[in-house]
Scaffold this active site. Structure first.
Site, PDB file in Angstrom:
ATOM      1  N   ASP A 191      50.052  78.537  42.361  1.00  0.00           N
ATOM      2  CA  ASP A 191      51.073  77.646  41.802  1.00  0.00           C
ATOM      3  C   ASP A 191      52.144  78.487  41.099  1.00  0.00           C
ATOM      4  O   ASP A 191      51.815  79.356  40.284  1.00  0.00           O
ATOM      5  CB  ASP A 191      50.378  76.687  40.807  1.00  0.00           C
ATOM      6  N   THR A 227      48.499  68.872  32.505  1.00  0.00           N
ATOM      7  CA  THR A 227      48.516  68.513  31.075  1.00  0.00           C
ATOM      8  C   THR A 227      47.579  67.343  30.749  1.00  0.00           C
ATOM      9  O   THR A 227      46.992  67.308  29.660  1.00  0.00           O
ATOM     10  CB  THR A 227      49.972  68.192  30.654  1.00  0.00           C
TER      11      THR A 227
HETATM   12  P1  13P Z   1      51.697  68.735  34.305  1.00  0.00           P
HETATM   13  O1  13P Z   1      51.094  69.771  33.410  1.00  0.00           O
HETATM   14  O2  13P Z   1      52.863  68.071  33.670  1.00  0.00           O
HETATM   15  O3  13P Z   1      50.698  67.778  34.830  1.00  0.00           O
HETATM   16  O4  13P Z   1      52.298  69.517  35.551  1.00  0.00           O
HETATM   17  C1  13P Z   1      51.490  70.394  36.265  1.00  0.00           C
HETATM   18  C2  13P Z   1      52.274  71.116  37.291  1.00  0.00           C
HETATM   19  O5  13P Z   1      53.240  70.602  37.810  1.00  0.00           O
HETATM   20  C3  13P Z   1      51.842  72.469  37.647  1.00  0.00           C
HETATM   21  O6  13P Z   1      52.651  73.059  38.598  1.00  0.00           O
END
Ligand code: 13P
Length: 288
Positions: free
Chosen positions: A82, A234
């Site tokens: 990611d 999150t």
């Molecule tokens: P959130 O932490 O807002 O869920 O987003 C995660 C994300 O997009 C990681 O690339």
């Protein structure tokens, strides 16, 4: 089963209008909670490791654990890098056995983003690995900061999106349409018209980052328009912290209780992931 590659789970999602959850991990408790939730829901899953989290988890150990968990799992598992920020990070991920890569050139100017993404795609495709890239800039911090917001001036430009996909040959495109990483400042307002325009001109799976805090009804609407992968972190880190706070209140956190407390954290993360999979699968996901 062995790890599978991104396209094998995204293509059916793209055709049948549901989304696959891509959940970020920083340790093996999160990994186990996510796999358990996905098995319970009989849904394929994408396990993300974000480059911003590299300092917090030993990559060799985590990727070995993820491969083992995938082998034992009754559902397909993708191991996804990611927000990879450089050519070197992507090469490292390939060598470690990642089966999907996101290259994030969103801080670069357009021409440089195209140039670098093209090189990454060429290399990854030669190794049989699909690539997701970002155009425009999703707001907030990838590691899940507080009070993220997005800048409309940095939303994905539809005309650029057509050119970007054509030039780079990416397999999936992360869009900036009002979504933001971390805890949203106020209610997120997604630009659904823009999403629809991007979907119509690109015709590849679209990715929504910043999945935590977006109301379920908006997630469903985004999926109906063309989102096929949703990143989520999150919501899991939040429930972990809330569980710990609750435990401090109840027990004062006695140190002999660590295994039970960590188990509660894990169970609560699992519940959050189960709920998200229910929303993302849109009642249509292939059941394994
Ligand atoms: P959130 O932490 O807002 O869920 O987003 C995660 C994300 O997009 C990681 O690339």
């Amino acid at each position: 089963m062995p790890l599978v590659n991104l396209n094998s789970v995204l293509e059916p999602a793209f055709k049948n209008q549901y989304a696959i959850g891509a959940f970020n991990v920083i340790n093996s408790d999160m990994l186990q909670a996510i796999i358990a939730a996905s098995e319970k829901k009989k849904s394929p899953v994408i396990i993300n490791i974000a480059e911003v989290h590299f300092p917090f988890c030993d990559l060799e150990i985590m990727t070995t654990a993820i491969k083992k968990a995938a082998e034992k799992a009754a559902i397909p598992v993708v191991l996804h890098l990611d927000h990879g920020l450089s050519f070197d990070t992507v090469v490292r991920a390939i060598n470690l056995g990642f089966t999907s890569v996101m290259f994030d050139g969103s801080t670069l100017d357009y021409d440089e983003n195209v140039k670098q993404t093209k090189e990454i795609v060429k290399m990854c495709h030669a190794a049989g690995i699909p690539v997701e890239a970002e155009l425009g800039a999703v707001g907030g911090e990838e590691g899940g900061g507080l009070f993220g917001s997005s800048n409309p001036a940095l939303y994905t430009n539809t005309n650029q999106a057509v050119d970007y996909v054509k030039q780079t040959n990416v397999d999936a495109l992360a869009v900036a349409i009002g979504n933001s990483h971390g805890k949203y400042k106020g209610e997120p307002k997604l630009d659904f018209d823009r999403l629809e325009e991007i979907k119509n001109v690109t015709n590849i799976p679209l990715v929504l980052h910043g999945g935590s805090g977006i109301p379920d009804s908006d997630i469903r609407k985004a999926i109906a328009i063309g989102i096929s992968k949703i990143n989520f972190y999150t919501g899991m880190s939040g429930v972990a912290i809330e569980t710990l706070k609750e435990e401090v209140k109840i027990t004062g956190l006695n140190y002999n209780e660590l295994p039970e407390i960590l188990q509660k954290v894990k169970n609560n993360i699992q519940k959050v992931v189960e709920h998200q999979i229910d929303v993302f699968s849109n009642g249509k996901s292939v059941k394994y």
